[in-house]
Design an enzyme around this catalytic site. Structure first.
Site, PDB file in Angstrom:
ATOM      1  CB  CYS A  99      15.940   6.300  -5.308  1.00  0.00           C
ATOM      2  SG  CYS A  99      16.008   7.302  -3.805  1.00  0.00           S
ATOM      3  CG  HIS A 113      15.640  11.652  -6.101  1.00  0.00           C
ATOM      4  ND1 HIS A 113      14.557  12.205  -5.475  1.00  0.00           N
ATOM      5  CD2 HIS A 113      15.977  10.534  -5.384  1.00  0.00           C
ATOM      6  CE1 HIS A 113      14.233  11.462  -4.421  1.00  0.00           C
ATOM      7  NE2 HIS A 113      15.076  10.453  -4.344  1.00  0.00           N
ATOM      8  CD  GLN A 124      18.398  12.041  -2.354  1.00  0.00           C
ATOM      9  OE1 GLN A 124      19.600  12.064  -2.086  1.00  0.00           O
ATOM     10  NE2 GLN A 124      17.598  11.132  -1.830  1.00  0.00           N
ATOM     11  CE  LYS A 170      20.595   4.254   3.342  1.00  0.00           C
ATOM     12  NZ  LYS A 170      19.171   4.663   3.278  1.00  0.00           N
ATOM     13  CB  THR A 221      -0.943   0.023   1.225  1.00  0.00           C
ATOM     14  OG1 THR A 221      -0.159  -0.098   2.420  1.00  0.00           O
ATOM     15  CG2 THR A 221      -1.941  -1.122   1.154  1.00  0.00           C
ATOM     16  CB  SER A 246       8.006  10.879  -3.748  1.00  0.00           C
ATOM     17  OG  SER A 246       9.049  11.118  -4.669  1.00  0.00           O
ATOM     18  N   GLY A 247      10.771  10.464  -1.909  1.00  0.00           N
ATOM     19  CA  GLY A 247      11.809   9.547  -1.450  1.00  0.00           C
ATOM     20  C   GLY A 247      11.688   9.217   0.020  1.00  0.00           C
ATOM     21  CB  VAL A 263       8.038   1.545  -3.543  1.00  0.00           C
ATOM     22  CG1 VAL A 263       8.767   0.477  -4.368  1.00  0.00           C
ATOM     23  CG2 VAL A 263       8.914   2.791  -3.442  1.00  0.00           C
ATOM     24  NE  ARG A 292      14.044  13.971   1.450  1.00  0.00           N
ATOM     25  CZ  ARG A 292      14.202  12.727   1.042  1.00  0.00           C
ATOM     26  NH1 ARG A 292      14.015  12.416  -0.236  1.00  0.00           N
ATOM     27  NH2 ARG A 292      14.569  11.772   1.888  1.00  0.00           N
ATOM     28  NE  ARG A 329      19.237  -0.342  -0.953  1.00  0.00           N
ATOM     29  CZ  ARG A 329      18.660   0.808  -0.703  1.00  0.00           C
ATOM     30  NH1 ARG A 329      19.332   1.775  -0.089  1.00  0.00           N
ATOM     31  NH2 ARG A 329      17.420   1.015  -1.058  1.00  0.00           N
TER      32      ARG A 329
END
Length: 347
Positions: free
Chosen positions: A135, A249, A162, A220, A14, A165-166, A17, A242, A104
């Site tokens: 992303c 982005h 960015q 990251k 829900t 929505s990230g 993504v 942000r 990752r």
């Protein structure tokens, strides 16, 4: 005998993504036999439409994957949830394509961007898990891979722009309500999802700070780039920011290569690269042909590159502007592409 269709589960179904997973699978006519949707208890009973049929969302439990013969799990429920449930799905025989950060940097889990290192998918059997990168990392390495292959990149300096929505739907809602609140002269502009006001502001912090002053998001980008590109000698310096944008982005990327290059060759190289679209005619009378903007690339599959120019302050220096839809190519599409290759070559 190879299957024609596959049993698919979506965890975090829900969320932004999760919903994008299903939209993209429908667009690409992904071969789904049975579809199982899982989310938190707050989402139990919600329905999501896929190929004209309503599917009911169930809560994610320890026995959710038992007895269903699930082939692939598209996972985006958050790191701590995935840490618990992805191994349970893998134990039941499913291959998990995980969009969280949890797996990752696990050496036994491939970290894959199909346009860059699709060959690493074959290592999925270590834990039956494949990790989807961050992303911002995804869109950067898609653009940089052809340059690295031809000229060998020594150093990358990237500053990101960015979108909210990230950080999820609540972050987007916060931008909306703060913006309308300021416009309507309301005094209830209180940050909740972000550390400070995001409306009409840029925040030079994404995720928590480490002791060296870098944020986890910046770290990251460094480590994931080196792992995906199979080159720990690439030096990466990142500043992640942000910005008050809903989707997509942007990245200002400066690179230094070992070999010299001709700027026209670089443009041609990028123009022919898989998954890349160049928009770089700064003298054009049409603004949409000058450079890619975040609002312009939202909803698109490609990674867009513009402002391609030499950096004259350093030998073999190159500047790029890279933009992509972070929910789409930066998350859901990348995972579905991995699943398509997994089906075609390995399942």
């Amino acid at each position: 005998m190879k299957k024609e269709k596959y049993n698919i589960a979506v965890t975090g179904s829900t969320g932004l993504v999760g919903r994008e997973f299903m939209e993209i699978m429908e667009e690409r006519n992904f071969p789904v036999a049975s579809l199982y949707l899982f989310a938190s208890e707050n989402s139990i009973g919600e329905t999501i439409k896929f190929k004209g049929r309503d599917y009911i969302v169930d809560s994610l439990k320890e026995d959710s994957f038992k007895g269903k013969n699930i082939d692939i799990v598209l996972s985006s429920p958050g790191g701590s949830v995935s840490a618990k449930f992805s191994p349970l799905a893998a134990k039941e025989g499913a291959v998990v394509i995980d969009n969280t950060s949890y797996f990752r940097m696990d050496e036994s889990v491939p970290l894959v961007v199909p346009e860059v290192n699709a060959e690493d998918i074959k290592y999925y059997s270590g834990k039956n898990i494949i990790a989807n990168p961050n992303c911002s990392t995804i869109q950067m390495v898609v653009a940089l891979k052809p340059i690295h292959d031809k000229y060998k990149i020594k150093r990358i300096v990237v500053s990101t722009y960015q979108s909210t929505s990230g950080a999820g739907k609540k972050a987007m809602d916060e931008l909306f309500y703060q913006t309308t609140g300021i416009i309507n002269a309301r005094g209830d502009i209180y940050p909740e999802k972000f550390p400070v006001q995001i409306a009409f502001n840029c925040i030079p912090q994404i995720d928590a700070f480490s002791e060296d002053g870098y944020t986890k998001e910046e770290i990251k980008m460094v480590k994931e780039t080196q792992k995906i590109m199979h080159d720990k000698d690439i030096k990466v310096s990142a500043t992640t920011v942000r910005v008050p944008v809903f989707f997509s982005h942007g990245e200002s990327v400066n690179i230094e290569t070992e070999k010299s290059f001709d700027i026209k060759e670089v443009r041609a190289l990028l123009s022919s690269a898989e998954g890349v679209k160049v928009i770089d005619d700064v003298l054009s009378g049409n603004p949409e042909e000058r450079y890619p903007c975040q609002i312009q690339v939202a909803g698109k599959d490609e990674v867009f590159v513009g402002r391609i120019r030499k950096d004259f302050s350093v030998e073999n220096g190159l500047n790029l502007w890279i933009a992509a839809d972070n929910v789409r190519k930066g998350a859901a599409l990348n995972a579905v592409q991995i699943a398509e290759i997994l089906i075609k070559k390995f399942l």
